[in-house]
Design a protein around this motif. Structure first.
Motif, short mmCIF file in Angstrom:
data_model
loop_
_atom_site.label_atom_id
_atom_site.label_comp_id
_atom_site.label_asym_id
_atom_site.label_seq_id
_atom_site.Cartn_x
_atom_site.Cartn_y
_atom_site.Cartn_z
N TRP A 1 21.26 -34.93 -30.62
CA TRP A 1 21.28 -34.91 -29.16
C TRP A 1 20.05 -34.21 -28.60
O TRP A 1 19.45 -34.66 -27.62
N GLN A 2 19.65 -33.07 -29.23
CA GLN A 2 18.47 -32.36 -28.75
C GLN A 2 17.21 -33.22 -28.92
O GLN A 2 16.33 -33.23 -28.05
N THR A 3 17.13 -33.92 -30.03
CA THR A 3 15.97 -34.80 -30.24
C THR A 3 15.92 -35.91 -29.19
O THR A 3 14.87 -36.22 -28.64
N THR A 4 17.10 -36.46 -28.91
CA THR A 4 17.15 -37.53 -27.90
C THR A 4 16.80 -36.99 -26.52
O THR A 4 16.02 -37.60 -25.78
N ARG A 5 17.36 -35.84 -26.16
CA ARG A 5 17.17 -35.30 -24.81
C ARG A 5 15.77 -34.76 -24.58
O ARG A 5 15.20 -34.93 -23.49
N LEU A 6 15.20 -34.10 -25.59
CA LEU A 6 13.92 -33.42 -25.38
C LEU A 6 12.71 -34.23 -25.83
O LEU A 6 11.58 -33.92 -25.42
N ARG B 1 10.31 -37.35 -34.31
CA ARG B 1 11.73 -37.15 -34.64
C ARG B 1 11.88 -36.40 -35.96
O ARG B 1 12.74 -35.52 -36.08
N ALA C 1 11.09 -32.78 -35.40
CA ALA C 1 12.20 -32.11 -34.71
C ALA C 1 13.35 -31.85 -35.66
O ALA C 1 14.00 -30.80 -35.62
N ALA D 1 16.41 -29.35 -35.01
CA ALA D 1 16.97 -29.93 -33.78
C ALA D 1 18.10 -30.90 -34.13
O ALA D 1 17.99 -31.67 -35.10
N SER D 2 19.14 -30.89 -33.32
CA SER D 2 20.23 -31.83 -33.53
C SER D 2 19.83 -33.21 -33.00
O SER D 2 18.79 -33.37 -32.33
#
Length: 328
Positions: free
Chosen positions: A227-232, A216, A219, A224-225
């Motif tokens: 949401w992007q960290t959570t999704r990817l 994390r 990222a 990375a935002s």
């Protein structure tokens, strides 16, 4: 030296010169014997219990399902597969299958994202996090019977729920929660969600502990935002936990019984009947044990086939090498 001492010395020398019985056993053979003994000790009791309480009753149910039997007296009225044909052709049983599938789909569409979202929220650094975790998990600790009785009281006409809605100016939303055929399944699903969502949240919280903080942070450094960290990153690493939750949720939805039986008895007019409540109603209330056994076998086959396919196509990637140590 006396004759006795000489004989003893000879025996000791012979013993020292000849290999012992244990030393003649090849090491590989001893290792295999030890593994087999360990497997026998670890698996033996579980196998005995499985055969006694699962396999033999299943065989007995399959045998009873071939007879028109009321549970008393000998099995003399052989009907073959008529009980299966009768059950599968019964519109009430077809409706029960539909109700189970409704719970399955609603659980995947509503409970899964809600559980993940709340787990992500409770995994963050928020004030009162421990108390909130305890609060959401408390309903899961309650038994199904206690939960059903509590909500049965709350959902009575002019009960607590109706009073709260009217007090909030939402009297137009008041319904016959358990007596309206168009509403009862949604009401039951809301109670099921209240009861079991805590288990999902705790499961996902445990899975989130296995996501390295370094990923994390990396990222975040790369721009990375959240949401992007959570999704990817987070959700892919949470994949094995999600797949386990889906498996438990579907099996539990297919076998749903306690809450439905206590709150509605499958009513009104069969609008909330599930496969399990249909089985109990026909088998134990109407003394159609042969027919009920056929329904039990159908329910078992549905769950068993789903479990096999899910294990083959979804869980295999998570369990590969876990038992045998081999990873293809």
């Amino acid at each position: 030296m006396s004759a006795t001492t000489a004989a003893a010395t000879t025996d000791v020398a012979a013993a020292a010169g000849s290999p012992s019985t244990s030393s003649t056993t090849p090491p590989r053979r001893r290792s295999h014997l030890r593994k087999r003994l360990e497997l026998l000790i670890l698996i033996g009791p579980a196998t005995v219990l499985f055969v006694a309480f699962v396999f033999l009753p299943l065989i007995a149910a399959g045998y009873y399902s071939l007879f028109d039997w009321n549970g008393f007296g000998p099995l003399v009225d052989f009907v073959g597969l008529d009980n299966y044909t009768k059950a599968l052709g019964d519109p009430l049983f077809q409706g029960a299958i539909g109700h189970n599938l409704f719970i399955v789909v609603a659980s995947l569409v509503v409970q899964l994202p809600l559980s993940i979202a709340l787990a992500l929220l409770l995994n963050g650094k928020i004030r009162g996090r421990t108390a909130l975790r305890l609060l959401v998990f408390t309903p899961y600790v309650l038994s199904e019977a206690v939960t059903a009785v509590i909500w049965l009281s709350l959902l009575q006409p002019h009960g607590v729920v109706d009073g709260l809605l009217e007090g909030a100016g939402l009297g137009g939303l008041v319904q016959l929660w358990l007596a309206d055929q168009n509403v009862v399944m949604f009401t039951l699903f809301a109670v099921i969600t209240w009861k079991y969502i805590g288990f999902g949240i705790i499961l996902f919280l445990a899975g989130l502990q296995g996501v390295p903080d370094e990923l994390r942070e990396a990222a975040s450094i790369d721009g990375a935002s959240g949401w992007q960290t959570t999704r990817l990153i987070v959700l892919p690493l949470l994949g094995p936990t999600i797949r386990i939750w889906i498996f438990l949720s579907i099996i539990g939805s297919l076998q749903l019984f306690d809450l439905v039986w206590i709150m509605t008895l499958g009513g009104p007019g069969g609008a909330s009947t599930t496969m399990a409540s249909y089985l109990i109603d026909r088998g134990f209330r109407r003394y159609e044990f042969g027919f009920g056994s056929a329904v039990a076998i159908i329910l078992f086959v549905i769950c068993f086939v789903f479990a096999l396919f899910y294990q083959r196509f979804a869980l295999r990637r998570d369990t590969q090498g876990a038992i045998t140590g081999r990873v293809e």
